[in-house]
Motif scaffolding. Structure first.
Motif, short mmCIF file in Angstrom:
data_model
loop_
_atom_site.label_atom_id
_atom_site.label_comp_id
_atom_site.label_asym_id
_atom_site.label_seq_id
_atom_site.Cartn_x
_atom_site.Cartn_y
_atom_site.Cartn_z
N PHE A 3 21.87 11.01 4.73
CA PHE A 3 21.99 11.85 5.92
C PHE A 3 21.27 13.17 5.69
N ASN A 4 20.66 13.71 6.73
CA ASN A 4 20.03 15.02 6.68
C ASN A 4 21.07 16.11 6.90
N LEU A 5 20.78 17.31 6.37
CA LEU A 5 21.65 18.45 6.63
C LEU A 5 21.74 18.70 8.13
N GLU A 30 26.06 20.32 3.39
CA GLU A 30 25.57 20.25 2.01
C GLU A 30 25.50 18.80 1.57
N HIS A 31 24.52 18.50 0.73
CA HIS A 31 24.34 17.15 0.19
C HIS A 31 24.35 17.25 -1.33
N TYR A 32 25.13 16.40 -1.98
CA TYR A 32 25.24 16.40 -3.44
C TYR A 32 24.65 15.11 -3.99
N LEU A 33 23.50 15.23 -4.62
CA LEU A 33 22.88 14.07 -5.25
C LEU A 33 23.65 13.72 -6.51
N MET A 34 23.97 12.45 -6.65
CA MET A 34 24.72 11.98 -7.81
C MET A 34 23.84 11.04 -8.62
N PRO A 35 24.21 10.79 -9.88
CA PRO A 35 23.46 9.81 -10.67
C PRO A 35 23.43 8.45 -9.95
N GLU A 36 22.47 7.64 -10.30
CA GLU A 36 22.25 6.36 -9.61
C GLU A 36 23.50 5.48 -9.55
N SER A 37 24.36 5.57 -10.56
CA SER A 37 25.55 4.72 -10.60
C SER A 37 26.70 5.25 -9.74
N ASP A 40 26.46 9.37 -3.52
CA ASP A 40 26.19 10.75 -3.13
C ASP A 40 27.36 11.31 -2.34
N GLY A 41 27.48 12.62 -2.33
CA GLY A 41 28.54 13.28 -1.59
C GLY A 41 27.99 14.28 -0.59
N TYR A 42 28.86 14.67 0.34
CA TYR A 42 28.48 15.61 1.39
C TYR A 42 29.62 16.58 1.66
N SER A 43 29.27 17.81 2.05
CA SER A 43 30.26 18.75 2.56
C SER A 43 30.14 18.77 4.07
N ILE A 52 37.35 25.43 7.13
CA ILE A 52 37.55 24.34 6.18
C ILE A 52 36.23 23.62 5.96
N THR A 53 35.96 23.36 4.70
CA THR A 53 34.84 22.51 4.31
C THR A 53 35.45 21.36 3.54
N VAL A 54 35.10 20.16 3.93
CA VAL A 54 35.66 18.96 3.30
C VAL A 54 34.54 18.22 2.58
N GLU A 55 34.78 17.87 1.32
CA GLU A 55 33.82 17.08 0.56
C GLU A 55 34.19 15.60 0.69
N VAL A 56 33.19 14.78 1.01
CA VAL A 56 33.41 13.34 1.19
C VAL A 56 32.32 12.56 0.48
N ALA A 57 32.61 11.30 0.23
CA ALA A 57 31.60 10.37 -0.29
C ALA A 57 30.80 9.82 0.89
N GLU A 58 29.60 9.41 0.59
CA GLU A 58 28.71 8.88 1.62
C GLU A 58 29.35 7.74 2.42
N SER A 59 30.15 6.91 1.77
CA SER A 59 30.76 5.77 2.46
C SER A 59 31.87 6.17 3.42
N GLN A 60 32.29 7.45 3.40
CA GLN A 60 33.37 7.91 4.28
C GLN A 60 32.87 8.42 5.62
N ILE A 61 31.55 8.45 5.82
CA ILE A 61 31.00 8.97 7.07
C ILE A 61 29.98 8.00 7.64
N GLU A 62 29.73 8.16 8.93
CA GLU A 62 28.69 7.36 9.60
C GLU A 62 28.07 8.21 10.69
N PRO A 63 26.86 7.87 11.11
CA PRO A 63 26.22 8.66 12.16
C PRO A 63 26.97 8.52 13.48
#
Length: 72
Positions: A3-5, A30-37, A40-43, A52-63
């Protein structure tokens, strides 16, 4: 999916810690690049909870799916 910012997204699941529900809208700030294994995460911001800013894993959101309006 990457996802784009400042993309508007919806939650794919509840986040009880913050009282957030599946389908709640937010904006990626915000986008957090994680190691390949790892995933990725997002704020996210913009929920109906101020400051409030919530940090989530990529699989927890959708467009956000655009709604289609039919003209008469």
């Amino acid at each position: 999916m990457k996802f784009n910012l400042f993309t508007e997204v919806v939650l794919r699941e509840d986040i009880p810690k913050y009282g957030l529900k599946k389908g709640d809208l937010a904006t990626i700030v915000e986008h957090y690049l994680m190691p390949e294994s790892e995933e990725d995460g997002y704020s996210l911001e913009g929920f109906n909870v101020e400051t409030i800013t919530v940090e989530v894993a990529e699989s927890q959101i959708e467009p956000v799916k655009a709604s289609v309006s039919l003209a008469n």
